[in-house]
Each structure stands twice: as C-alpha cells, then as structure tokens.
Design a protein around this motif. Sequence first.
Motif, PDB file in Angstrom:
ATOM      1  N   ASP A 142       1.319  -1.123   0.164  1.00 22.82           N
ATOM      2  CA  ASP A 142      -0.085   0.384  -0.315  1.00 22.82           C
ATOM      3  C   ASP A 142       0.924   1.445  -0.304  1.00 22.82           C
ATOM      4  OD1 ASP A 142      -2.295  -1.442   0.141  1.00 22.82           O
ATOM      5  OD2 ASP A 142      -2.988  -0.736   2.154  1.00 22.82           O
ATOM      6  N   GLY A 143       0.326   2.695  -0.553  1.00 26.59           N
ATOM      7  CA  GLY A 143       1.195   3.584  -0.952  1.00 26.59           C
ATOM      8  C   GLY A 143       0.804   4.744   0.103  1.00 26.59           C
ATOM      9  N   ASP A 144       1.661   6.284   0.022  1.00 23.66           N
ATOM     10  CA  ASP A 144       0.850   6.764   0.817  1.00 23.66           C
ATOM     11  C   ASP A 144       0.337   8.009   0.108  1.00 23.66           C
ATOM     12  OD1 ASP A 144       2.866   7.914  -0.015  1.00 23.66           O
ATOM     13  OD2 ASP A 144       4.540   6.711   1.661  1.00 23.66           O
ATOM     14  N   ALA A 145       0.601   9.552   1.487  1.00 24.07           N
ATOM     15  CA  ALA A 145      -0.467  10.355   0.335  1.00 24.07           C
ATOM     16  C   ALA A 145       0.835  11.025   0.651  1.00 24.07           C
ATOM     17  CB  ALA A 145      -1.101  10.999   2.172  1.00 24.07           C
ATOM     18  N   GLU A 146       1.695  11.071   1.031  1.00 23.10           N
ATOM     19  CA  GLU A 146       3.201  12.317  -0.337  1.00 23.10           C
ATOM     20  C   GLU A 146       3.111  12.988  -0.914  1.00 23.10           C
ATOM     21  OE1 GLU A 146       7.421  11.919   0.338  1.00 23.10           O
ATOM     22  OE2 GLU A 146       6.803  10.586   2.130  1.00 23.10           O
ATOM     23  N   TRP A 164      -6.124   1.912 -11.143  1.00 24.46           N
ATOM     24  CA  TRP A 164      -7.647   2.167 -10.238  1.00 24.46           C
ATOM     25  C   TRP A 164      -7.759   3.486  -9.883  1.00 24.46           C
ATOM     26  CZ3 TRP A 164     -11.052  -2.209  -9.704  1.00 24.46           C
ATOM     27  CH2 TRP A 164     -12.248  -2.767 -10.836  1.00 24.46           C
ATOM     28  N   GLU A 165      -6.742   3.969  -9.279  1.00 23.69           N
ATOM     29  CA  GLU A 165      -7.050   5.012  -8.674  1.00 23.69           C
ATOM     30  C   GLU A 165      -8.388   6.513  -8.658  1.00 23.69           C
ATOM     31  OE1 GLU A 165      -3.002   5.924  -5.757  1.00 23.69           O
ATOM     32  OE2 GLU A 165      -2.692   6.544  -7.395  1.00 23.69           O
ATOM     33  N   HIS A 166      -8.027   6.351 -10.010  1.00 25.14           N
ATOM     34  CA  HIS A 166      -8.890   7.181 -10.478  1.00 25.14           C
ATOM     35  C   HIS A 166     -10.814   7.035 -10.910  1.00 25.14           C
ATOM     36  CE1 HIS A 166      -5.398   7.968 -13.191  1.00 25.14           C
ATOM     37  NE2 HIS A 166      -6.029   9.035 -13.087  1.00 25.14           N
ATOM     38  N   ASN A 167     -10.641   5.423 -10.299  1.00 23.98           N
ATOM     39  CA  ASN A 167     -12.101   4.682  -9.485  1.00 23.98           C
ATOM     40  C   ASN A 167     -12.337   5.192  -7.902  1.00 23.98           C
ATOM     41  OD1 ASN A 167     -14.355   3.529 -11.107  1.00 23.98           O
ATOM     42  ND2 ASN A 167     -12.903   1.321 -10.934  1.00 23.98           N
ATOM     43  N   ILE A 168     -11.334   5.191  -7.403  1.00 23.27           N
ATOM     44  CA  ILE A 168     -11.228   5.752  -5.690  1.00 23.27           C
ATOM     45  C   ILE A 168     -12.336   7.193  -5.278  1.00 23.27           C
ATOM     46  CG2 ILE A 168     -10.345   5.768  -3.231  1.00 23.27           C
ATOM     47  CD1 ILE A 168      -7.597   4.202  -4.574  1.00 23.27           C
ATOM     48  N   VAL A 169     -12.503   7.800  -6.222  1.00 19.50           N
ATOM     49  CA  VAL A 169     -12.679   9.211  -6.260  1.00 19.50           C
ATOM     50  C   VAL A 169     -12.247  10.494  -5.367  1.00 19.50           C
ATOM     51  CG1 VAL A 169     -14.487  10.137  -5.706  1.00 19.50           C
ATOM     52  CG2 VAL A 169     -14.821   8.521  -7.011  1.00 19.50           C
ATOM     53  N   LEU A 170     -12.067   9.881  -4.645  1.00 18.84           N
ATOM     54  CA  LEU A 170     -10.927  11.334  -3.419  1.00 18.84           C
ATOM     55  C   LEU A 170      -9.469  11.661  -3.242  1.00 18.84           C
ATOM     56  CD1 LEU A 170     -11.994   9.914   0.009  1.00 18.84           C
ATOM     57  CD2 LEU A 170     -13.226  11.968  -1.302  1.00 18.84           C
ATOM     58  N   PRO A 171      -8.728  10.455  -4.264  1.00 19.05           N
ATOM     59  CA  PRO A 171      -6.890  11.035  -4.768  1.00 19.05           C
ATOM     60  C   PRO A 171      -7.116  11.923  -5.920  1.00 19.05           C
ATOM     61  CG  PRO A 171      -7.681   8.306  -4.054  1.00 19.05           C
ATOM     62  CD  PRO A 171      -9.226   8.906  -3.865  1.00 19.05           C
ATOM     63  N   GLY A 172      -8.494  11.508  -6.777  1.00 12.25           N
ATOM     64  CA  GLY A 172      -8.479  12.265  -7.260  1.00 12.25           C
ATOM     65  C   GLY A 172      -9.241  14.523  -6.915  1.00 12.25           C
ATOM     66  N   PHE A 173      -9.711  14.248  -6.142  1.00  9.08           N
ATOM     67  CA  PHE A 173     -10.411  15.156  -5.999  1.00  9.08           C
ATOM     68  C   PHE A 173      -9.366  15.979  -4.986  1.00  9.08           C
ATOM     69  CE2 PHE A 173     -12.528  18.160  -3.107  1.00  9.08           C
ATOM     70  CZ  PHE A 173     -13.042  19.003  -3.475  1.00  9.08           C
ATOM     71  N   THR A 174      -8.432  15.220  -4.748  1.00  9.95           N
ATOM     72  CA  THR A 174      -7.474  16.208  -3.669  1.00  9.95           C
ATOM     73  C   THR A 174      -6.716  16.431  -4.799  1.00  9.95           C
ATOM     74  OG1 THR A 174      -7.896  14.429  -2.273  1.00  9.95           O
ATOM     75  CG2 THR A 174      -5.188  15.255  -2.431  1.00  9.95           C
ATOM     76  N   LEU A 175      -6.656  16.222  -6.233  1.00 13.26           N
ATOM     77  CA  LEU A 175      -5.526  17.161  -6.747  1.00 13.26           C
ATOM     78  C   LEU A 175      -6.343  17.694  -7.536  1.00 13.26           C
ATOM     79  CD1 LEU A 175      -3.968  13.703  -7.990  1.00 13.26           C
ATOM     80  CD2 LEU A 175      -2.707  15.150  -6.913  1.00 13.26           C
ATOM     81  N   GLU A 296     -16.455  18.862   3.842  1.00  9.93           N
ATOM     82  CA  GLU A 296     -15.044  18.887   3.630  1.00  9.93           C
ATOM     83  C   GLU A 296     -13.989  17.805   3.413  1.00  9.93           C
ATOM     84  OE1 GLU A 296     -13.211  18.979   8.335  1.00  9.93           O
ATOM     85  OE2 GLU A 296     -13.560  20.966   7.633  1.00  9.93           O
ATOM     86  N   LEU A 297     -12.902  17.468   3.428  1.00  8.42           N
ATOM     87  CA  LEU A 297     -11.856  16.997   2.512  1.00  8.42           C
ATOM     88  C   LEU A 297     -10.783  16.907   3.498  1.00  8.42           C
ATOM     89  CD1 LEU A 297     -11.547  14.520   1.351  1.00  8.42           C
ATOM     90  CD2 LEU A 297     -10.615  15.850  -0.502  1.00  8.42           C
ATOM     91  N   ARG A 298     -10.033  16.222   4.330  1.00  2.42           N
ATOM     92  CA  ARG A 298      -9.044  15.647   5.027  1.00  2.42           C
ATOM     93  C   ARG A 298      -8.322  15.003   4.844  1.00  2.42           C
ATOM     94  NH1 ARG A 298      -9.831  18.930  10.569  1.00  2.42           N
ATOM     95  NH2 ARG A 298     -11.484  19.580  10.987  1.00  2.42           N
ATOM     96  N   LEU A 299      -7.063  15.349   4.792  1.00  3.90           N
ATOM     97  CA  LEU A 299      -5.910  14.434   4.103  1.00  3.90           C
ATOM     98  C   LEU A 299      -4.866  14.220   5.729  1.00  3.90           C
ATOM     99  CD1 LEU A 299      -4.476  12.766   1.743  1.00  3.90           C
ATOM    100  CD2 LEU A 299      -3.331  15.359   1.499  1.00  3.90           C
ATOM    101  N   THR A 303      -7.427  19.724   6.943  1.00  5.27           N
ATOM    102  CA  THR A 303      -8.345  20.156   5.361  1.00  5.27           C
ATOM    103  C   THR A 303      -7.796  20.694   4.720  1.00  5.27           C
ATOM    104  OG1 THR A 303      -9.689  19.759   7.342  1.00  5.27           O
ATOM    105  CG2 THR A 303     -10.364  21.416   5.224  1.00  5.27           C
ATOM    106  N   ILE A 304      -7.548  19.931   3.532  1.00  5.09           N
ATOM    107  CA  ILE A 304      -7.279  20.886   2.433  1.00  5.09           C
ATOM    108  C   ILE A 304      -7.854  20.519   1.024  1.00  5.09           C
ATOM    109  CG2 ILE A 304      -5.248  19.040   2.154  1.00  5.09           C
ATOM    110  CD1 ILE A 304      -6.664  17.087   0.252  1.00  5.09           C
ATOM    111  N   TYR A 305      -9.948  20.864   1.258  1.00  6.27           N
ATOM    112  CA  TYR A 305     -10.719  21.141   0.707  1.00  6.27           C
ATOM    113  C   TYR A 305     -11.995  21.803   1.665  1.00  6.27           C
ATOM    114  CZ  TYR A 305     -15.530  21.643  -1.370  1.00  6.27           C
ATOM    115  OH  TYR A 305     -16.429  22.559  -2.287  1.00  6.27           O
ATOM    116  N   PRO A 306     -12.517  22.521   1.895  1.00  6.33           N
ATOM    117  CA  PRO A 306     -12.098  24.456   1.224  1.00  6.33           C
ATOM    118  C   PRO A 306     -10.944  24.316   1.758  1.00  6.33           C
ATOM    119  CG  PRO A 306     -13.853  24.367   3.525  1.00  6.33           C
ATOM    120  CD  PRO A 306     -13.501  23.068   3.160  1.00  6.33           C
TER     121      PRO A 306
END
Length: 310
Positions: A142-146, A164-175, A296-299, A303-306
Amino acid sequence: MKQVKLAAIQAAPVFFDRKASTEKACALIAEAGRSGADLAAFGETWLPGYPFFIEAPLSDLWWEAAALYVEQAVRLDGPEIADLCRAARQAGTDVVIGIAELDPATEGSVYASLVFISREGELLGRHRKLKPTHHERSVWADGDAEGLVVHARPFGRLSGLNCWEHNIVLPGFTLISQGTQFHVAAWPGREPEIAPNDPVWSRQVLLSRAFASQAGAYVIAPAGLRLHTHVPDRFKPLSTIEHTGQSVIIDPRGEIIAGPANGETILYATASLEEIRKAKSACDPAGHYSRPDLFELRLKGETIYPTRQS
C-alpha cells in the motif's frame, strides 16, 4: 507557455531487466525531446515492467518471478533514476514514469510509484499507488499520501495517479482541489480478454476521460505494452494475459484528441491553457462549482478542501 506539447510513450520495457529498460526509457525520452515534447509520460510500473505473472496460479515459477521482480525494483536514490534525470535534462522535457519502487528500509517491499522529473533533471517527487488492485496486492505494498500533490511547472500544474486510483474518487478530488491542469493517468495497458469491445470504451479510457472532464485538465493516459512475445521464455507459462496499449491524450472537456495508439509509438498532442480556462470557467469542482458549506475533505488530519484561500 500558451501551448504545450504532450507525449504519451507506449512501448514495452525489457522485462526483469531494469538496466536495459532504463536505457530504452532514456532513448524514448530523447526521441520525445527531439519532437519538442514539453511533457512525456510512461505507463504504470513501466520500469522494469508490470508484474504480468500475478494472475497465474501459484507455483515455484511464480515465486521465482516474484523474487526476481523485487530484485529488479528501482530505488529512488539508485542509478536508474539518476539516468532518467539526466535524460530529461538533455531532452529538455518533463518526465513522468511509472516504476516498481523498492522500499529502501526493508528491501523486501515494492510500491507502484509514479516518479516526476523536471526538464532541469531534478526529481520533483513520487506518488505511491494507494491501494493495489485485486491480484496486484500479492506484489505491491500500500502507498501513502505523500505524493498526492500538484507540481508547479513552467507549462502549468502537473499531477498523476495510477490506474484504478481514478476509481477511488477522493485521490482525484485531492488533486483537483489543488487546481491540476495537466494530469498523467498511468495504466498497465488494455486487456482485450477483459474488454474485447472497442478500445475507446475500455475502462482505462472511460476513467481517464471522466477525470479530464471533472478536473478541467488535459490528461495523458499512457498505457503499457506487453505481449506474450515480450516475456522471457522461462516465464512464458505465467503470461496469462496481454496488455495491448491503447494510450490516449484527452482534452479538458473529456474528448480524445490523440489515440488510441497501437504498437510501440509515441503519441503527441498540443495543449492550450486557453482550453483549460474555458473548461474550468464552466466547472471548477473545488471553486465556483462546489459547496464548501456542505463538504470537507481531510488528508492525514489536515483540511485540504475547502482550502485556506477559499
């Protein structure tokens, strides 16, 4: 830079041979540079190759292949990355390439990583695939968020994810929340046995097109190429599927502007920052087309969004 030349490199590495694969990658980077590419991208774990053996039944030969795959994995501080950095500098192009990254602490774990290299020959960063898919979990950790960051480059903001990281949704929204403008969607390549229909409708193309539309960004979707003939003779019994490439380049509205590609080739397309602005003016999912009062999205607890600037 008002216009940016993008390159999706579709070619087979030399499987189980990181030195030969690195030499081939450097030659392909040089070719892309001669053609004026500002950004050149390779598929998932291109160096030293996708672990094709993972879907074969377990056997002594399977374990031999797994051990050899770890042996041929790449260290970020190793000579292969140094060679790639040198090639990027000489070619004058940014490079994104998938590698099987060796864990430097244990030398027993491997990550599916994307490596970002600048045209100045500097290692910008790496992104480890967060969750290997299906049988990949028997090979990759498994990878990490770095690596969930967007890199500021002379041509725009650059990001990347694996498969398939493009299937997870949240990593994509983080970018997306960081305003990505140029994104590399790295794939192992189309599997005709699983997706026998028109390659334009394969999952790798559909997910890449969806990300381009959602992000308002250009997407380079380089796909790996591995036919049974590319596999060393000893390990041919483990080659149960083929990856036939089908790389594409997609505009910020989700339309294919180059590809799908067949065989060994470099796919090119010209991008325009004006087209990115047009797309984002209609839909900016982390800006005017968002509801920060509801979501709200936390990483890793932050908080990275907003964003703080919102």
